[in-house]
Design a protein around this motif. Structure first.
Motif, PDB file in Angstrom:
ATOM      1  N   ARG A  15       9.394   3.171   9.063  1.00 40.50           N
ATOM      2  CA  ARG A  15      11.345   3.431   9.432  1.00 40.50           C
ATOM      3  C   ARG A  15      11.789   1.653   8.921  1.00 40.50           C
ATOM      4  O   ARG A  15      13.083   0.987   8.272  1.00 40.50           O
ATOM      5  N   LEU A  16      10.683   0.651   8.728  1.00 38.09           N
ATOM      6  CA  LEU A  16      10.706  -0.796   7.539  1.00 38.09           C
ATOM      7  C   LEU A  16      10.999  -0.676   6.441  1.00 38.09           C
ATOM      8  O   LEU A  16      11.080   0.628   5.543  1.00 38.09           O
ATOM      9  N   ASP A  17      11.786  -0.873   5.262  1.00 37.09           N
ATOM     10  CA  ASP A  17      12.382  -1.013   4.838  1.00 37.09           C
ATOM     11  C   ASP A  17      11.310  -1.394   3.859  1.00 37.09           C
ATOM     12  O   ASP A  17      10.298  -2.243   4.424  1.00 37.09           O
ATOM     13  N   ARG A  18      11.208  -0.878   2.421  1.00 38.44           N
ATOM     14  CA  ARG A  18       9.387  -0.834   1.574  1.00 38.44           C
ATOM     15  C   ARG A  18       9.350  -2.764   1.455  1.00 38.44           C
ATOM     16  O   ARG A  18       8.682  -3.441   1.185  1.00 38.44           O
ATOM     17  N   ASP A  19      11.091  -3.284   1.394  1.00 39.68           N
ATOM     18  CA  ASP A  19      10.539  -4.640   0.403  1.00 39.68           C
ATOM     19  C   ASP A  19       9.781  -5.664   1.591  1.00 39.68           C
ATOM     20  O   ASP A  19       9.224  -6.438   1.647  1.00 39.68           O
ATOM     21  N   TYR A  20      10.075  -4.791   2.977  1.00 39.64           N
ATOM     22  CA  TYR A  20       9.175  -5.595   4.304  1.00 39.64           C
ATOM     23  C   TYR A  20       8.082  -5.029   4.418  1.00 39.64           C
ATOM     24  O   TYR A  20       7.200  -6.083   4.776  1.00 39.64           O
ATOM     25  N   ARG A  21       7.749  -3.681   4.231  1.00 43.28           N
ATOM     26  CA  ARG A  21       6.455  -3.266   4.912  1.00 43.28           C
ATOM     27  C   ARG A  21       5.319  -3.658   3.721  1.00 43.28           C
ATOM     28  O   ARG A  21       4.325  -3.548   4.774  1.00 43.28           O
ATOM     29  N   ASP A  22       5.780  -3.390   2.605  1.00 40.79           N
ATOM     30  CA  ASP A  22       4.414  -3.205   1.491  1.00 40.79           C
ATOM     31  C   ASP A  22       3.654  -5.293   1.975  1.00 40.79           C
ATOM     32  O   ASP A  22       2.567  -5.212   1.542  1.00 40.79           O
ATOM     33  N   PRO A  23       4.784  -6.276   1.856  1.00 39.28           N
ATOM     34  CA  PRO A  23       3.909  -7.255   2.216  1.00 39.28           C
ATOM     35  C   PRO A  23       3.511  -6.970   3.475  1.00 39.28           C
ATOM     36  O   PRO A  23       2.130  -8.208   3.581  1.00 39.28           O
ATOM     37  N   LEU A  24       3.575  -6.792   4.877  1.00 40.49           N
ATOM     38  CA  LEU A  24       3.169  -7.014   6.111  1.00 40.49           C
ATOM     39  C   LEU A  24       1.852  -6.706   5.883  1.00 40.49           C
ATOM     40  O   LEU A  24       0.808  -6.482   6.179  1.00 40.49           O
ATOM     41  N   LEU A  25       2.146  -5.266   5.048  1.00 36.11           N
ATOM     42  CA  LEU A  25       0.212  -4.687   5.026  1.00 36.11           C
ATOM     43  C   LEU A  25      -0.349  -5.016   4.482  1.00 36.11           C
ATOM     44  O   LEU A  25      -1.178  -5.224   4.532  1.00 36.11           O
ATOM     45  N   LEU A  26       0.120  -5.431   2.871  1.00 38.36           N
ATOM     46  CA  LEU A  26      -0.697  -5.957   1.902  1.00 38.36           C
ATOM     47  C   LEU A  26      -1.882  -7.733   3.218  1.00 38.36           C
ATOM     48  O   LEU A  26      -2.826  -7.159   3.002  1.00 38.36           O
ATOM     49  N   GLN A  27      -0.643  -7.962   3.632  1.00 32.56           N
ATOM     50  CA  GLN A  27      -1.405  -8.926   4.371  1.00 32.56           C
ATOM     51  C   GLN A  27      -1.784  -8.302   5.808  1.00 32.56           C
ATOM     52  O   GLN A  27      -3.574  -9.016   5.982  1.00 32.56           O
ATOM     53  N   VAL A  28      -2.122  -7.344   6.866  1.00 30.19           N
ATOM     54  CA  VAL A  28      -2.520  -7.419   7.745  1.00 30.19           C
ATOM     55  C   VAL A  28      -3.570  -6.611   7.426  1.00 30.19           C
ATOM     56  O   VAL A  28      -4.485  -6.669   8.251  1.00 30.19           O
ATOM     57  N   ILE A  29      -3.620  -5.428   6.456  1.00 30.68           N
ATOM     58  CA  ILE A  29      -4.550  -4.687   6.290  1.00 30.68           C
ATOM     59  C   ILE A  29      -5.384  -4.649   5.649  1.00 30.68           C
ATOM     60  O   ILE A  29      -6.556  -4.480   5.408  1.00 30.68           O
ATOM     61  N   GLY A  30      -4.958  -5.546   4.584  1.00 25.68           N
ATOM     62  CA  GLY A  30      -5.585  -6.188   2.979  1.00 25.68           C
ATOM     63  C   GLY A  30      -6.099  -7.322   2.876  1.00 25.68           C
ATOM     64  O   GLY A  30      -6.915  -7.461   2.413  1.00 25.68           O
TER      65      GLY A  30
END
Length: 73
Positions: A15-30
């Protein structure tokens, strides 16, 4: 992971906007730093920090967790 919590988190992330989701996933998972994320997404580091803050805030709202001020009260 088939746990209900994991399912709820995946749905909230969608549900997060891609502009918010991408950096979050890169930080937390990546495991990338804000500087590295900025380089990958061609953003300033401060923009990455702002988007991470907003992503976490939106996730808390979607998942129905209380705001920090409410927890302290």
């Amino acid at each position: 992971d088939g746990r209900p919590e994991a399912f709820a988190l995946r749905r909230a992330l969608q549900r997060l906007d891609r502009d918010y989701r991408d950096p979050l996933l890169l930080q937390v998972i990546g495991g990338f730093s804000c500087r590295e994320i900025g380089e990958m997404l061609e953003l300033k580091t401060n923009t990455v920090l702002t988007r991470l803050f907003r992503a976490r805030k939106q996730l808390r709202e979607i998942l129905g967790e209380p705001h920090e001020q409410e927890v302290r009260a």
